[in-house]
Design an enzyme around this catalytic site. Structure first.
Site, mmCIF file in Angstrom:
data_model
loop_
_atom_site.group_PDB
_atom_site.id
_atom_site.type_symbol
_atom_site.label_atom_id
_atom_site.label_comp_id
_atom_site.label_asym_id
_atom_site.label_seq_id
_atom_site.Cartn_x
_atom_site.Cartn_y
_atom_site.Cartn_z
ATOM 1 N N CYS A 86 0.669 -1.036 -0.033
ATOM 2 C CA CYS A 86 -0.038 0.065 -0.008
ATOM 3 C C CYS A 86 0.890 1.334 -0.048
ATOM 4 O O CYS A 86 1.463 1.728 1.102
ATOM 5 C CB CYS A 86 -1.016 0.115 1.141
ATOM 6 S SG CYS A 86 -2.013 1.528 1.409
ATOM 7 N N CYS A 128 -0.459 4.106 2.146
ATOM 8 C CA CYS A 128 -0.154 3.867 3.494
ATOM 9 C C CYS A 128 1.082 4.055 4.076
ATOM 10 O O CYS A 128 1.545 4.594 5.100
ATOM 11 C CB CYS A 128 -0.590 2.388 3.849
ATOM 12 S SG CYS A 128 -1.992 1.822 3.241
ATOM 13 N N ASP A 129 2.097 3.771 3.295
ATOM 14 C CA ASP A 129 3.616 3.519 3.741
ATOM 15 C C ASP A 129 4.647 4.327 2.851
ATOM 16 O O ASP A 129 5.683 4.453 3.305
ATOM 17 C CB ASP A 129 4.048 2.035 3.569
ATOM 18 C CG ASP A 129 3.109 1.467 4.536
ATOM 19 O OD1 ASP A 129 2.714 1.451 5.739
ATOM 20 O OD2 ASP A 129 2.807 -0.022 4.150
#
Ligand code: NDP
Length: 315
Positions: free
Chosen positions: A139, A142-143
């Protein structure tokens, strides 16, 4: 018949969608029963730091956040159970569900929050760094932030991979994109966007051989499938964007799914499926946003829709 359990609200799955549905349903006195599923806490339990969920100004780890959501659902007496539902029969007015141990449950309302599972290459080194939180992610939204100013590699050739490569290109100094065939699967516009981004290097006909590193990732070994030549690409992050599989197999005989297995909303703007009394929340119906906060939002919708459905039936 006596060992059939009757519940007014059964929640299947325990990611942010399921727990949010549980909090709302429990506070509305629907006495929800939740089966946590194969991966209690859902996909977030494989994430490290969550920095984009409102209310956590310092960030929080994925597993810690899921424990907090679980505690909040328990505070209002959600009946949270370890185990999973592996069979349903939604053909009648009562929604029949069975646990993997064969226990039969009759639910007036069902909230499906079974999520989706990111696909991985399956390499041993990939899994090692994924589980240790050492630089493998599925992701970018997300990261990606953790890799700003660094060099990363992303594998995949669909719309997700192109979108994520482009997202990473704004944070990272260099993004190397590995495409296993000689062209993208992605739509032309998405592919062109990647082609026209200066700091994305495209390697077609390229397979991932191994993710390299010590405690954390520091390079990726790749192989050109036409020439057989292997190359080592320095990178601190390895992003996998080769698709997701919605966890909807057990519902397919009753619930309308799209061609890739995602549950279709009966009426956009609600959480209703084609079966009255069965609602869906989170990634099982979302291939576009796939965020904890959007899952939580649809979990809230599902609980409110379930409550209204019960109210209309005179409960
Ligand atoms: P897709 O299934 O469309 O694409 C998966 C990609 O991963 C393919 O290019 C495939 O390669 C590649 N792949 C699969 N397995 C491997 C492997 N083992 N090694 C290397 N590469 C591999 O998934 P997406 O998540 O990209 O998209 C899912 C759906 O969501 C699509 O319908 C897409 O259009 C849609 N979507 C739309 C967006 C938008 O419009 N903004 C954004 C994101 C998704 P190959 O081509 O060789 O088979």
């Amino acid at each position: 018949m006596s060992d059939i359990e009757k519940v007014s609200c059964l929640i299947i799955g325990s990611g942010p969608a399921g727990y949010t549905a549980a909090i709302y349903a429990a506070r509305a006195d629907m006495k929800p029963v939740m089966y946590q599923g194969m991966q209690p806490g859902g996909q977030l339990t494989t994430t490290n730091e969550v920095e984009n969920f409102p209310g956590y100004p310092e960030g929080i780890t994925g597993p810690a956040m899921m424990l907090e959501l679980e505690a909040q659902a328990k505070r209002f007496e959600t009946d949270i159970r370890w185990g999973f539902i592996d069979k349903v029969d939604f053909s009648g007015t009562v929604h029949k569900c069975w646990t993997e141990e064969g226990k039969e449950i009759h639910a007036e309302t069902v909230i499906i929050s079974t999520g989706a599972t990111a696909k991985y290459l399956g390499l041993e080194s990939e899994q090692k760094y994924l589980l240790s939180g050492g630089g493998v992610s599925a992701c970018a939204v997300c990261d990606g932030f953790f890799y700003r100013g660094q060099e990363v590699v992303i594998v995949g050739a669909g719309d997700s991979a192109c979108e994520e490569a482009h997202y990473l290109s704004k944070l990272c100094t260099k993004v190397t994109m590995l495409v296993r065939k000689d062209d993208f699967r992605a739509s032309k516009i998405m592919g062109d966007r990647v082609r026209n981004t200066a700091n994305i290097e495209l390697l077609f006909n390229t397979d991932t051989v191994e993710v390299l590193g010590d405690d954390v990732v520091n390079a990726v070994k790749v192989k050109n499938s036409l020439t057989g030549v292997e190359t080592i690409i320095p990178a601190t992050g390895f992003f996998v964007a080769i698709g997701h599989k919605p966890n909807t197999d057990i519902f397919k005989d009753y619930i309308n799914l799209d061609e890739t297995g995602y549950i279709k909303y009966e009426q956009p703007g609600t959480s209703r499926t084609n079966v009255p009394g069965v609602f869906v929340a989170g990634d099982a119906a979302d291939k576009t946003y796939r965020q904890a906060i959007t899952a939580a939002g649809t979990g809230c919708m599902a609980a409110l829709d379930a409550e209204r459905y019960l109210a209309a039936k005179g409960h």
